[in-house]
Scaffold this active site. Structure first.
Site, PDB file in Angstrom:
ATOM      1  N   TRP A 102       0.827  -1.124   0.012  1.00 26.04           N
ATOM      2  CA  TRP A 102       0.069   0.114  -0.073  1.00 26.04           C
ATOM      3  C   TRP A 102       0.910   1.201   0.043  1.00 26.04           C
ATOM      4  O   TRP A 102       0.430   2.270  -0.628  1.00 26.04           O
ATOM      5  CB  TRP A 102      -1.024   0.081   1.086  1.00 26.04           C
ATOM      6  CG  TRP A 102      -1.960  -1.175   0.983  1.00 26.04           C
ATOM      7  CD1 TRP A 102      -2.136  -2.199   1.469  1.00 26.04           C
ATOM      8  CD2 TRP A 102      -2.919  -1.100  -0.069  1.00 26.04           C
ATOM      9  NE1 TRP A 102      -3.003  -3.243   1.012  1.00 26.04           N
ATOM     10  CE2 TRP A 102      -3.726  -2.555   0.078  1.00 26.04           C
ATOM     11  CE3 TRP A 102      -3.372  -0.522  -0.899  1.00 26.04           C
ATOM     12  CZ2 TRP A 102      -4.497  -2.948  -0.672  1.00 26.04           C
ATOM     13  CZ3 TRP A 102      -4.301  -0.789  -1.957  1.00 26.04           C
ATOM     14  CH2 TRP A 102      -4.964  -2.202  -1.913  1.00 26.04           C
ATOM     15  N   ASP A 172      -2.082   6.556   6.221  1.00 29.00           N
ATOM     16  CA  ASP A 172      -2.992   5.566   6.155  1.00 29.00           C
ATOM     17  C   ASP A 172      -3.468   4.630   6.967  1.00 29.00           C
ATOM     18  O   ASP A 172      -2.677   3.522   7.216  1.00 29.00           O
ATOM     19  CB  ASP A 172      -2.665   4.633   4.615  1.00 29.00           C
ATOM     20  CG  ASP A 172      -3.511   3.820   3.984  1.00 29.00           C
ATOM     21  OD1 ASP A 172      -4.687   3.605   4.630  1.00 29.00           O
ATOM     22  OD2 ASP A 172      -3.364   3.254   2.971  1.00 29.00           O
ATOM     23  N   LYS A 196     -12.849  -2.448   6.625  1.00 31.30           N
ATOM     24  CA  LYS A 196     -11.937  -3.454   7.398  1.00 31.30           C
ATOM     25  C   LYS A 196     -12.236  -3.222   9.138  1.00 31.30           C
ATOM     26  O   LYS A 196     -12.712  -4.063   9.549  1.00 31.30           O
ATOM     27  CB  LYS A 196     -10.352  -3.083   7.481  1.00 31.30           C
ATOM     28  CG  LYS A 196     -10.029  -3.185   5.905  1.00 31.30           C
ATOM     29  CD  LYS A 196      -8.509  -2.706   5.686  1.00 31.30           C
ATOM     30  CE  LYS A 196      -7.906  -2.635   4.609  1.00 31.30           C
ATOM     31  NZ  LYS A 196      -8.155  -3.970   3.958  1.00 31.30           N
TER      32      LYS A 196
END
Length: 360
Positions: A102, A172, A196
């Site tokens: 990511w 993030d 999530k």
């Protein structure tokens, strides 16, 4: 109906009580004779749902008053471009810390808009650790510093918050938000895809300090401006209203559990049980440096990878779902987010022990 234990990295498990409440309110929300997903986002009913969701999130994370909370579309991946569009503020460089997939995607997108300084990278460890503070090569002239506190795929977690001086820190938090307490005031911006620990896919939460608003680069689409989103209470266009509503139910559920501090205790206990079993098993292994092990995403390998398919088939038959590791790394991964109960981790460990005994 029997609910399975879902270890998917995202879209991930939701609390059963939240799903049951949403089911009860599906066709008739609070006696209005229609579903909330059919309701105008500008109606007083939906606005009350949106405002309560924001306030509950503010309460849970103790978000200071000088931060805006935005509920946006496009997931975290859209933020990879929106961050440089909005936060360069006349500068041409940004610092990024690379700790996995990511981070890499965020870096690739940022390079479209500015010079990217890789302040540190974990490539040398095979992305099995996070760089220490003294390993960060930060730029004095950077517009911001970006990092991923918890890499979902590799299961790597920072055990500290980077010190960046006067340069805004951007993070993030997609796979770790609300899993443990965090001092929001140390960040210029926090963002997190919802799928999530917050709710269903289709929503991204952005928490941004007010002084960072209003200097988007020329050519930034209106929909990509944080200031436009803030000035319009996240309703410049029709928002993902049902995802927003479900996020609000999750925030209520978290408050009922005792808040983020209480969830952090449970999460630490769940993770410790699983790591302790893996480390002592002689059959399974986790490659991540112990001080950087995620409490949300636990990757592991079997002693013989020829057994992987059998493990996955038998675990699914046992009601333990979505344990396959990410396609880029293979192996297994158990994502044990807030909504995964401790009983699920216990059941997983019991299955792993039985599987190891049969196949040793």
């Amino acid at each position: 109906m029997t609910r399975a234990f879902n270890f998917c990295a995202g879209p991930a498990a939701l609390p059963t009580t939240v799903l049951e409440r949403a089911q009860q309110e599906m066709a008739d929300w609070h006696g209005k004779g229609l579903s909330i997903m059919e309701m105008s986002h500008r109606s007083k009913e939906f606005v009350s749902v949106a405002e309560k969701a924001e306030q509950d999130l503010r309460d849970l994370m103790q978000i200071p008053g000088n931060y805006k909370v935005l509920f946006m579309q496009g997931g975290a991946s859209s933020q990879f471009a929106m961050i440089p569009m909005n936060l360069l503020r006349g500068k041409s460089k940004a610092d990024y810390i690379n700790t996995g997939q990511w981070s890499k995607k965020a870096i690739a997108e940022a390079k479209r808009y500015c010079d990217v300084n890789i302040a540190a990278t974990a490539e040398g460890s095979g992305f099995c650790s996070a760089p220490a503070q003294n390993e960060l090569n930060l730029s004095a002239d950077a517009a911001y510093v970006h990092y991923c506190p918890n890499e979902t795929i590799g299961g790597v977690k920072f055990d500290y918050i980077p010190e960046t001086g006067d340069v805004p820190l951007v993070a993030d938090f997609s796979s770790s938000i609300l899993s443990e307490e965090v001092d929001v005031s140390k960040f210029g911006m926090i963002y997190a895809g919802a799928q999530k620990n917050i709710g269903p896919a289709g929503l991204c939460v952005v928490i941004i300090r007010e002084d960072l608003l209003g200097e988007a680069i020329d050519g930034t689409p209106t929909m990509f401006s944080y200031k436009v989103a803030a000035d319009n209470a996240s309703m410049y266009n029709t928002p993902p209203s049902y995802s927003w509503y479900l996020a609000g139910l999750v925030f209520e559920w978290l408050k009922e559990q005792g808040g983020v501090a209480a969830m952090a205790e449970i999460n630490q206990r769940k993770a410790k049980k699983l790591y302790d079993y893996i480390d002592g098993s002689g059959f399974y292994a986790n490659p991540v440096a112990k001080n950087n092990r995620s409490i949300m995403n636990v990757p592991f390998t079997l002693k013989d990878d020829a057994l992987d398919k059998t493990f996955l088939a038998e675990s699914e038959a046992a009601g333990l779902l979505n344990l396959a590791g990410h396609r880029s790394v293979g192996g297994m991964r158990a994502s044990i987010y807030n909504a995964v109960p401790e009983a699920g981790v216990d059941a997983l460990i019991e299955f792993m022990a039985e599987f190891a005994e049969k196949n040793s």
